[in-house]
Design an enzyme around this catalytic site. Sequence first.
Site, short mmCIF file in Angstrom:
data_model
loop_
_atom_site.label_atom_id
_atom_site.label_comp_id
_atom_site.label_asym_id
_atom_site.label_seq_id
_atom_site.Cartn_x
_atom_site.Cartn_y
_atom_site.Cartn_z
N GLU A 157 -16.52 -24.59 11.45
CA GLU A 157 -17.35 -24.16 12.57
C GLU A 157 -17.01 -22.72 12.91
O GLU A 157 -16.02 -22.18 12.40
CB GLU A 157 -17.12 -25.06 13.77
CG GLU A 157 -15.70 -25.02 14.28
CD GLU A 157 -15.37 -26.20 15.19
OE1 GLU A 157 -15.87 -26.22 16.30
OE2 GLU A 157 -14.59 -27.08 14.76
N LYS A 197 -15.58 -19.65 14.98
CA LYS A 197 -14.58 -19.38 15.99
C LYS A 197 -15.22 -18.42 16.99
O LYS A 197 -15.58 -17.30 16.63
CB LYS A 197 -13.35 -18.75 15.35
CG LYS A 197 -12.24 -18.53 16.34
CD LYS A 197 -10.97 -18.12 15.61
CE LYS A 197 -9.79 -18.07 16.54
NZ LYS A 197 -9.96 -17.21 17.69
N ASP A 215 -15.50 -15.92 20.11
CA ASP A 215 -14.58 -14.94 20.66
C ASP A 215 -14.75 -14.89 22.17
O ASP A 215 -15.52 -14.10 22.70
CB ASP A 215 -14.87 -13.57 20.03
CG ASP A 215 -13.65 -12.70 20.02
OD1 ASP A 215 -12.59 -13.16 20.48
OD2 ASP A 215 -13.75 -11.55 19.57
N TYR A 263 -16.01 -27.58 21.70
CA TYR A 263 -15.57 -27.83 20.32
C TYR A 263 -14.48 -28.87 20.20
O TYR A 263 -14.05 -29.18 19.12
CB TYR A 263 -15.16 -26.54 19.62
CG TYR A 263 -14.16 -25.67 20.35
CD1 TYR A 263 -12.86 -26.11 20.59
CD2 TYR A 263 -14.51 -24.40 20.80
CE1 TYR A 263 -11.95 -25.32 21.26
CE2 TYR A 263 -13.60 -23.59 21.46
CZ TYR A 263 -12.32 -24.06 21.70
OH TYR A 263 -11.42 -23.28 22.35
N LYS A 304 -10.14 -15.81 9.46
CA LYS A 304 -10.75 -14.67 10.16
C LYS A 304 -11.41 -13.68 9.21
O LYS A 304 -11.08 -13.61 8.03
CB LYS A 304 -9.65 -13.92 10.95
CG LYS A 304 -8.94 -14.78 11.96
CD LYS A 304 -9.56 -14.63 13.30
CE LYS A 304 -8.80 -14.09 14.35
NZ LYS A 304 -7.89 -13.57 14.96
N CYS A 338 -12.03 31.19 12.70
CA CYS A 338 -12.24 30.20 11.64
C CYS A 338 -10.93 29.96 10.89
O CYS A 338 -10.29 30.92 10.44
CB CYS A 338 -13.32 30.69 10.67
SG CYS A 338 -13.46 29.65 9.20
N CYS A 395 -11.42 31.55 7.14
CA CYS A 395 -11.61 32.96 6.81
C CYS A 395 -11.23 33.88 7.97
O CYS A 395 -11.38 35.09 7.86
CB CYS A 395 -13.06 33.22 6.39
SG CYS A 395 -14.22 33.10 7.77
N CYS A 428 -18.58 29.08 12.49
CA CYS A 428 -17.91 30.24 11.92
C CYS A 428 -19.01 31.28 11.74
O CYS A 428 -20.08 30.99 11.22
CB CYS A 428 -17.30 29.88 10.57
SG CYS A 428 -16.78 31.34 9.65
N CYS A 478 -18.09 32.86 4.55
CA CYS A 478 -16.86 32.08 4.71
C CYS A 478 -16.67 31.19 3.48
O CYS A 478 -17.60 30.52 3.02
CB CYS A 478 -16.94 31.21 5.96
SG CYS A 478 -15.56 30.07 6.12
#
Length: 669
Positions: free
Chosen positions: A115, A117, A119, A230, A316, A410, A413, A428, A433
């Site tokens: 079945e 699980k 959460d 359950y 899981k 930058c 460069c 930049c 560059c």
Amino acid sequence: MDKQAAIQRIAQLRKEINYHRYQYHVLDRQEISDAALDSLKHELQQLEQQFPELVAPDSPTQRVGGEPLKEFKKVRHRQRMLSLNDIFSVEELQEWRDRLMKLLPASTSLEYFCELKMDGLAISLLYRDGALYRAATRGDGQVGEDVTQNIRTIESIPLQLDLSQLKKPPRDIEIRGEVYMARRDFEKHNVRLAKEGKPTYANPRNISAGSVRQLDPSVTAARKLRFMAYDLPTDLGQVTHETVHDILRELGFRAGDQNKRCSSLQEVERYHQEIGKKRKSLDYWSDGIVVTINDINTFTQLGTVGKAPRGAVAYKYPAEQATTVVEDIQVQVGRTGVLTPVAHLRPVQVAGTTVSRATLHNMDEIARLDVRIGDTVVIQKAGDIIPDIVQVLEKMRTGKEKKFTMPKKCPICDSPVERREGEVAYYCTNPRCYALQHEQLRHFVSKKALDIDGLGPKILEQLAAADLVKSPADLFDLTEEDLAPLERFAEKSAENLVQAIDAAKQVTLARFIYALGIRHVGEETAIDLAETFGSIDALMEASTEELAAVPDIGGVVAKSVYDYFHDTQNSALIQNLQKKGLTIKKERSPSRGSGSLTGKKIVVTGTLDSLSRDEAKEKIRAAGGRWVSSVSKNTDYVVVGDSPGSKAEKAQSLGVTVLDEADFLKLIS
Ligand code: IVH
């Protein structure tokens, strides 16, 4: 109305309201409108006010209300509430079975019950003479908290059990299950919290726990919680775990609707995979499956170890979130010169791979998260893309964390960095560059652009280091003699590469436009531009007005295209490429058809069983639609495949229509 008549009417109303509650909250069916049901409740409330002596604890009016508590009473469970051991792989599943078989007669043939699980939050419900009289959290398994007031507000929990199927019901019956919040209610609730400027919940488990453990039951009542049963610790004649679920349904509960009895581990594994595919599209969050030995005698005989039964495990799915530490934040220079901050992380396993980097997108995102170097963060991996940082665990700060600032120069460069008007990105300013050139080259030869085989990033770097290639046009000058002396180049591979480059000289207009790497021009926009203008010359001559007149091209994109072609360096590049033999193929570019998706924007997230990404794109285009990569209010459909990313959730929170693969195929066929 006299009292006698009131007694009758009240009984009728309660029965009717309870019937519709059950239809709606347990069976997901609705026979009368919300307004009609409210009206029945209202009439009942008025009668009960008139005759207070007729109020009963199991009346539908008694779900909401009660005074806020000072604290929760502690309650001792009649039977310990256990938890489950986790496993993550089919090997661990086999090991579990092997361990059990050592404790059982060799002739035992095991049957499994699978079945989902859920959460959420585990809750035990006690009914006496059929009426709910106590609800408790798990606590430490022995002693929990009395949350009866709050649990009474959950409409999928009957206040009165349906005992009609039982021959001799015992006085007390205990039911266990999970309180949870539906995905859509969770999203809505978070959107509301965000609007009110309040912190949002990271996951539905937190919200279920936070809502049940509220001292003021009216807060719980305002949140839409649900219950899935359950387990049935009371002996009502069940012999298998499967029959437990049947009995729970007969008593009036919602029990799992995806349950399956399996006679082999192969079947269990198949079930695990099937649920793995569809769990993101279910209306509740599930982080795995529960596998239980179906025969209750065997299950009991196996006993417990620590806090968990031997006869059940939680199988899981790999976590898509993990926590780690931001060790540094560095900037990366992209092909358009954009400086993107990237978090360098202490390596951590997420959804089966090791992650050591996460993109932070831009300074606004850094400010929104308030992420600092040294912070412990929650990262999330969506699909197979680079993970995102979704949350900073501020309580874990030591005070030594450092804020990140965008460098003024930058990092590649050393040219100045600027933030352009109206944009969040920093750039930049040097068009030459090195990083920028390099990224431009990578883009130029990439799969969706000129698609040159054998020109991976390593080789490109080698070519740049040897000063052979600076601009895309230089590629077309390469000879076998140039390549042969380089490391990793045998004669054959040099020959192959030169041939591949030669073959790539013939290119469709759309691919060529895309390959130029114009800011804001992705694959789809390139197709639209190619279709509209038909040739590179016509496109280069287009005015911003003409560009903006193309459907789906807005002012920003039009300006970016216009500016690109009116930069002398760029037009020189195009001339140069053509001089070196690049030609636009006569064959038409992929084009957009018209059909069921005309004018529609579609996002696909996750993998589809029957189509590759490229095939899906083609189908969407053929039907007139437009493939887009991120979900917004303007998206028309989000198609959700296997292991979808956060886009599926975003679609739900924005109210965008979500399609599964079958819906999508129907739509395009
Ligand atoms: S059976 C013997 N079935 O998972 C323990 N548990 O780690 C009985 N859970 O505390 C649990 N969905 O809160 C079972 N279908 C399901 C479940 C489920 C969620 C939770 C439950 C339990 C935890 C075990």
